[in-house]
Design a protein around this motif. Structure first.
Motif, PDB file in Angstrom:
ATOM      1  N   PHE A  86      46.997  40.963  39.833  1.00 23.68           N
ATOM      2  CA  PHE A  86      47.517  39.686  39.485  1.00 23.68           C
ATOM      3  C   PHE A  86      47.370  38.642  40.396  1.00 23.68           C
ATOM      4  O   PHE A  86      47.142  38.907  41.707  1.00 23.68           O
ATOM      5  N   VAL A  87      47.312  37.603  39.910  1.00 27.72           N
ATOM      6  CA  VAL A  87      47.118  36.394  40.755  1.00 27.72           C
ATOM      7  C   VAL A  87      48.386  35.977  41.368  1.00 27.72           C
ATOM      8  O   VAL A  87      49.437  36.249  40.668  1.00 27.72           O
ATOM      9  N   TRP A  88      48.337  35.517  42.515  1.00 26.85           N
ATOM     10  CA  TRP A  88      49.630  35.345  43.100  1.00 26.85           C
ATOM     11  C   TRP A  88      50.723  34.675  42.572  1.00 26.85           C
ATOM     12  O   TRP A  88      51.906  35.246  42.403  1.00 26.85           O
ATOM     13  N   SER A  89      50.353  33.604  41.811  1.00 29.86           N
ATOM     14  CA  SER A  89      51.492  32.623  41.244  1.00 29.86           C
ATOM     15  C   SER A  89      51.119  32.137  40.096  1.00 29.86           C
ATOM     16  O   SER A  89      50.026  31.369  39.915  1.00 29.86           O
ATOM     17  N   LEU A  90      51.691  32.017  38.902  1.00 29.35           N
ATOM     18  CA  LEU A  90      51.196  31.388  37.829  1.00 29.35           C
ATOM     19  C   LEU A  90      51.373  29.719  38.064  1.00 29.35           C
ATOM     20  O   LEU A  90      50.308  28.984  37.553  1.00 29.35           O
ATOM     21  N   ILE A 149      38.243  29.238  42.642  1.00 31.11           N
ATOM     22  CA  ILE A 149      37.521  30.014  41.800  1.00 31.11           C
ATOM     23  C   ILE A 149      36.443  30.990  42.387  1.00 31.11           C
ATOM     24  O   ILE A 149      36.361  32.198  42.247  1.00 31.11           O
ATOM     25  N   ARG A 150      36.052  30.579  43.784  1.00 33.41           N
ATOM     26  CA  ARG A 150      35.139  31.257  44.343  1.00 33.41           C
ATOM     27  C   ARG A 150      35.762  32.642  45.222  1.00 33.41           C
ATOM     28  O   ARG A 150      35.187  33.778  45.029  1.00 33.41           O
ATOM     29  N   TYR A 151      37.184  32.336  45.538  1.00 37.35           N
ATOM     30  CA  TYR A 151      37.744  33.380  46.000  1.00 37.35           C
ATOM     31  C   TYR A 151      38.088  34.608  45.074  1.00 37.35           C
ATOM     32  O   TYR A 151      37.891  35.595  45.383  1.00 37.35           O
ATOM     33  N   LEU A 152      38.717  34.030  44.008  1.00 35.34           N
ATOM     34  CA  LEU A 152      38.803  35.156  43.007  1.00 35.34           C
ATOM     35  C   LEU A 152      37.650  35.938  42.436  1.00 35.34           C
ATOM     36  O   LEU A 152      37.538  37.059  42.217  1.00 35.34           O
ATOM     37  N   HIS A 153      36.531  35.349  42.263  1.00 38.10           N
ATOM     38  CA  HIS A 153      35.329  35.802  41.961  1.00 38.10           C
ATOM     39  C   HIS A 153      34.899  36.970  43.104  1.00 38.10           C
ATOM     40  O   HIS A 153      34.668  38.029  42.734  1.00 38.10           O
ATOM     41  N   ASP A 154      34.969  36.455  44.218  1.00 40.58           N
ATOM     42  CA  ASP A 154      34.627  37.280  45.379  1.00 40.58           C
ATOM     43  C   ASP A 154      35.524  38.569  45.461  1.00 40.58           C
ATOM     44  O   ASP A 154      35.091  39.796  45.737  1.00 40.58           O
ATOM     45  N   TYR A 155      36.506  38.375  45.416  1.00 43.99           N
ATOM     46  CA  TYR A 155      37.852  39.516  45.389  1.00 43.99           C
ATOM     47  C   TYR A 155      37.521  40.467  44.301  1.00 43.99           C
ATOM     48  O   TYR A 155      37.513  41.469  44.415  1.00 43.99           O
ATOM     49  N   LEU A 156      37.309  40.017  42.987  1.00 41.37           N
ATOM     50  CA  LEU A 156      37.142  40.866  41.709  1.00 41.37           C
ATOM     51  C   LEU A 156      35.943  41.413  41.786  1.00 41.37           C
ATOM     52  O   LEU A 156      35.969  42.577  41.413  1.00 41.37           O
ATOM     53  N   GLN A 171      33.670  47.086  43.079  1.00 43.69           N
ATOM     54  CA  GLN A 171      32.925  47.863  43.711  1.00 43.69           C
ATOM     55  C   GLN A 171      33.704  49.007  44.082  1.00 43.69           C
ATOM     56  O   GLN A 171      33.264  50.160  44.123  1.00 43.69           O
ATOM     57  N   ALA A 172      34.911  48.900  44.342  1.00 48.09           N
ATOM     58  CA  ALA A 172      36.114  49.888  44.651  1.00 48.09           C
ATOM     59  C   ALA A 172      36.171  50.730  43.637  1.00 48.09           C
ATOM     60  O   ALA A 172      36.156  52.008  43.723  1.00 48.09           O
ATOM     61  N   ILE A 173      36.176  50.319  42.261  1.00 49.12           N
ATOM     62  CA  ILE A 173      36.451  51.095  40.795  1.00 49.12           C
ATOM     63  C   ILE A 173      34.979  52.019  40.769  1.00 49.12           C
ATOM     64  O   ILE A 173      35.057  53.218  40.892  1.00 49.12           O
ATOM     65  N   GLN A 174      33.880  51.173  41.242  1.00 51.74           N
ATOM     66  CA  GLN A 174      32.543  52.071  41.432  1.00 51.74           C
ATOM     67  C   GLN A 174      32.377  53.250  42.084  1.00 51.74           C
ATOM     68  O   GLN A 174      32.050  54.320  41.954  1.00 51.74           O
ATOM     69  N   ASP A 175      33.288  52.879  43.282  1.00 45.68           N
ATOM     70  CA  ASP A 175      33.341  54.021  44.547  1.00 45.68           C
ATOM     71  C   ASP A 175      34.342  55.104  44.265  1.00 45.68           C
ATOM     72  O   ASP A 175      34.756  55.991  44.905  1.00 45.68           O
ATOM     73  N   GLY A 176      35.203  54.903  43.145  1.00 44.83           N
ATOM     74  CA  GLY A 176      35.952  55.987  42.444  1.00 44.83           C
ATOM     75  C   GLY A 176      37.635  55.543  43.047  1.00 44.83           C
ATOM     76  O   GLY A 176      38.402  56.510  42.622  1.00 44.83           O
ATOM     77  N   VAL A 177      37.854  54.549  43.498  1.00 45.63           N
ATOM     78  CA  VAL A 177      39.289  54.017  43.698  1.00 45.63           C
ATOM     79  C   VAL A 177      39.772  53.749  42.263  1.00 45.63           C
ATOM     80  O   VAL A 177      39.288  53.049  41.341  1.00 45.63           O
ATOM     81  N   LYS A 178      41.115  54.435  42.071  1.00 47.69           N
ATOM     82  CA  LYS A 178      41.879  54.143  40.770  1.00 47.69           C
ATOM     83  C   LYS A 178      42.584  52.762  40.669  1.00 47.69           C
ATOM     84  O   LYS A 178      43.752  52.679  41.805  1.00 47.69           O
TER      85      LYS A 178
END
Length: 69
Positions: free
Chosen positions: A32-36, A8-15, A20-27
């Motif tokens: 997708f999470v690695w595996s269901l 949960i911490r990993y996914l939160h930090d990653y997202l 932030q990348a989106i805010q910086d203009g990255v499209k």
């Protein structure tokens, strides 16, 4: 439901960084999470569990992990 706070911490930090990348203009078109479900991994066999759903390999029971929410 199984507790997996580290994921949960990993996914939160990653997202947060994706946001932030989106805010910086990255499209960014998606994430997708690695595996269901836990599955066989070539390097680790059945010893590592990457899925959002825990699989009891003996009974084949599926149990949602907390990170799936």
């Amino acid at each position: 439901m199984l507790k997996d706070d580290q994921r949960i911490r990993y996914l939160h930090d990653y997202l947060v960084r994706v946001h932030q990348a989106i805010q910086d203009g990255v499209k960014v078109e998606g994430y997708f999470v690695w595996s269901l479900m836990d599955n066989f991994e070539c390097s680790y066999g059945y010893t590592r569990r990457f899925g959002l759903v825990y699989i009891d390999y003996t009974s084949q029971r599926r149990i949602w992990k907390k990170s799936a929410l």
